[in-house]
Design an enzyme around this catalytic site. Structure first.
Site, PDB file in Angstrom:
ATOM      1  N   TYR A   1      17.952 -23.908  43.865  1.00 17.42           N
ATOM      2  CA  TYR A   1      18.721 -22.844  43.200  1.00 17.42           C
ATOM      3  C   TYR A   1      18.175 -21.454  43.556  1.00 17.42           C
ATOM      4  CZ  TYR A   1      22.145 -21.699  39.531  1.00 17.42           C
ATOM      5  OH  TYR A   1      23.234 -21.254  38.832  1.00 17.42           O
TER       6      TYR A   1
ATOM      7  N   LYS B   1      20.112 -15.957  37.227  1.00 18.20           N
ATOM      8  CA  LYS B   1      20.479 -16.531  35.918  1.00 18.20           C
ATOM      9  C   LYS B   1      19.444 -16.172  34.851  1.00 18.20           C
ATOM     10  CE  LYS B   1      24.393 -18.634  36.724  1.00 18.20           C
ATOM     11  NZ  LYS B   1      25.631 -17.927  36.340  1.00 18.20           N
TER      12      LYS B   1
END
Ligand SMILES: NC(=O)c1ccc[n+]([C@@H]2O[C@H](COP(=O)([O-])OP(=O)(O)OC[C@H]3O[C@@H](n4cnc5c(N)ncnc54)[C@H](O)[C@@H]3O)[C@@H](O)[C@H]2O)c1
Length: 255
Positions: free
Chosen positions: A154, A161
């Site tokens: 990620y 995020k």
């Protein structure tokens, strides 16, 4: 009108296919009494085509969250369809390929800044752009992927995020006095266009299949959408700066 969101006017961003989490939110919201206006990015005719698959036709406004003119004109464009907003859904994320799939150490600032602009800063930009239409009781809801730990593929999207989760708390702080809430839904992995652009995304799929206590359906956006509806509704009137996990319980258990 009846339903959880009866009479509510919502602006829903982030529809690009009918697998988009935003599409499920818009569909369920209409089924529950809300009036929905969509925004679309880039391929507007595609978004308009997808919008026709909703129970009610929904207008689509063009919105690139990095375009100051789009942001400045948003309130007026929305006013052409509804006289105010009770809720705003931010369902937007993007990172250049260099930022994903193990490229953490090599991604350039230029690429990382794009990821942060689209996926993090835009949460604030969009809320501020919609603010003139909102009043006490209003609700802003965004989508995150649990950023409390580092995930294998990620990379900078995870950092984006983490920033989004913090930005939501700051939005809660700064909009609280106006009676407006800001909350996020931390969804488990779902097979959407954004997910398919992450090299190695299948690692998440396997992990969730093994570990989520409730099990996890990678093709069912409805549980995440339902949580968004709940947070948009009047049933969380004193909740802000919160993150609700909709991940089959994955975050709560060890390997
Ligand atoms: N799919 C998952 O596994 C998952 C899990 C947790 C959280 N999320 C988050 O959910 C949100 C929605 O993603 P999705 O999975 O439904 O994928 P999706 O590809 O359907 O939606 C992503 C949306 O972002 C929009 N977008 C990209 N750049 C933009 C820009 N500059 N301006 C405006 N819009 C822009 C795209 O047009 C698209 O509609 C994202 O924030 C994503 O990170 C997804």
């Amino acid at each position: 009108m009846s339903g959880l969101l009866a009479g509510k006017r919502l602006l829903v961003t982030g529809v690009i296919t009918d697998a988009s989490i935003a599409f499920s939110v818009a569909k369920l919201a209409q089924e529950n009494g809300a009036q929905v206006v969509l925004t679309g990015y880039g391929r507007l005719s595609l978004v308009q085509r997808i919008a026709k698959r909703l129970p009610e036709p929904a207008p689509v406004i063009e919105m690139d969250v990095t375009d100051p003119e789009h942001l400045a004109g948003l309130a007026d464009r929305v006013r052409e369809h509804v006289d105010g907003l009770d809720g705003l859904v931010h369902s937007i994320g993007f990172a250049p390929q260099t930022c994903l799939g193990g490229g953490f150490l090599d991604a350039s600032w230029e690429d990382v800044s794009t990821a942060l602009h689209v996926s993090t800063y835009s949460y604030k930009s969009l809320a501020v752009a919609a603010l003139p239409l909102m009043s006490p009781g209003g609700s802003v809801v965004g989508l995150t992927f649990d950023a409390t730990q580092a995930w294998p593929v990620y990379d900078w999207m995870g950092v984006a995020k983490a920033g989004l989760e913090s930005a939501s708390r700051y939005l809660a702080l700064h909009l609280g006095r106006q009676g407006i809430r800001s909350n996020l839904v931390a969804a488990g992995p779902l097979r959407t266009m954004a997910a398919k652009s992450i090299p190695g995304f299948e690692q998440f799929e396997e992990a969730w299949a093994e570990r989520a206590p409730l099990g996890w359906d990678l093709t069912d956006q409805e549980p995440a959408a339902r949580a968004c509806l709940a947070l948009l509704s009047d049933w969380f009137p004193a909740t802000t700066g919160e993150i609700v996990h909709v991940d089959g319980g994955y975050h709560a258990v060890g390997a």
